[in-house]
Design an enzyme around this catalytic site. Structure first.
Site: not given
Ligand code: NAI
Length: 266
Positions: A78, A157, A170, A172
């Protein structure tokens, strides 16, 4: 199924069915993106499972297809504007359109404000978690506009609503996702597309897997009224609910899915 559920169509004019819809999910190889792809597919959605992690998306698409759902894996960074344009166009062509965009990809990128290399972290956080979302939206717009229930669902988030110490890039960027959501809800409403945002609290995913269990438990007991971390699926079901045709009047909403964390005052 009860007789009442069978007769649901007689009692409501709005549809709770996603059968036949198409969706593109970013960051779908892991955590909430994977869970969202699985939940959408289990509701009859044809899902484009996209991520940087090519092995990850293949295995998610395979597990969905093995369970009888419809999914295809598309490598997508992305942070790469040209790749975004190419993948969105290819998915829309392959699926014959696009109804739902789930902007989920994210990384844990933080640094104290006076740290060396702070600006690199800041730029990377914004590139992936905010600019990436708006680029996906811009690329998907013509396709979503042709849908009879176009949905943009951005993942922010609880860091988009409040702040923790030492992770301002993060935080911001996630506040930016909330602002982008509200702004585009106002702009795109007249074009029949809804734009909403989900703010997960602490969830068991790849992103939080390095945090030791005792820290997680201590945090959850202190901050989360439900006294636990959430499961990715608990967020995925909220995302799928926003995608429903029946959620047609939900627009510009910023929805915490956080076990009550942001509601807690003490
Ligand atoms: P995760 O680490 O399990 O999954 C995130 C996925 O995004 C990974 O598969 C990774 O390869 C992919 N990714 C990273 N950079 C990328 C890029 N440049 N292009 C395409 N894919 C990319 O993490 P999670 O927790 O499932 O995260 C999902 C969303 O939820 C994120 O936006 C995160 O900021 C948000 N979030 C997570 C929280 C948590 O406690 N786990 C809390 C609040 C928000």
């Amino acid at each position: 199924m009860t007789a009442l559920a069978d007769n649901e169509s007689k009692l409501t004019s709005l549809s709770r069915s996603l059968v036949g819809k198409t969706a593109l999910v970013t960051g779908a190889a892991s955590g909430m993106g994977r869970a969202t792809s699985r939940v959408l597919a289990s509701e009859g959605v044809r899902v484009a499972v996209t991520d940087l992690n090519e092995d990850g998306i293949r295995s998610v698409a395979e597990e969905i297809c093995a369970a009888g759902g419809q999914a295809e894996a598309w490598p997508l960074d992305v942070a790469d504007p040209e790749m975004i344009i190419a993948v969105v166009a290819a998915v829309a062509k392959r699926f014959g359109g696009l109804d739902v965009l789930v902007n989920n990809a994210g990384v844990s990128l933080g640094a104290p404000v006076d740290a060396e290399g702070y600006e690199t972290v800041w730029q990377r956080a914004f590139e992936i978690m905010l600019t990436g979302q708006v680029r996906l939206i811009r690329a998907a717009l013509p396709h979503l506009e042709r849908s009879d229930a176009g949905r943009i669902i951005n993942i922010a988030s609880t860091e988009g609503l409040g702040a923790s110490r030492g992770i301002s890039p993060y935080t911001a960027a996630k506040h930016g996702v909330v602002g982008l959501t509200r702004s585009l809800a106002v702009e795109l409403g007249a074009r029949g597309i809804t734009v909403n945002c989900v703010c997960p609290g602490p969830i068991h995913t790849g992103m939080t897997s390095a945090i030791p269990d005792e820290h997680k438990e201590k945090f959850a007991r202190r901050r989360v009224p439900l006294r636990r971390y959430g499961a990715p699926e608990e967020v995925a079901h909220v995302i799928a609910s926003i995608a429903l045709p029946a959620s047609s009047y939900l627009n510009g909403a910023v929805i915490p899915v956080d076990g009550g964390l942001t509601a807690k005052g003490d």
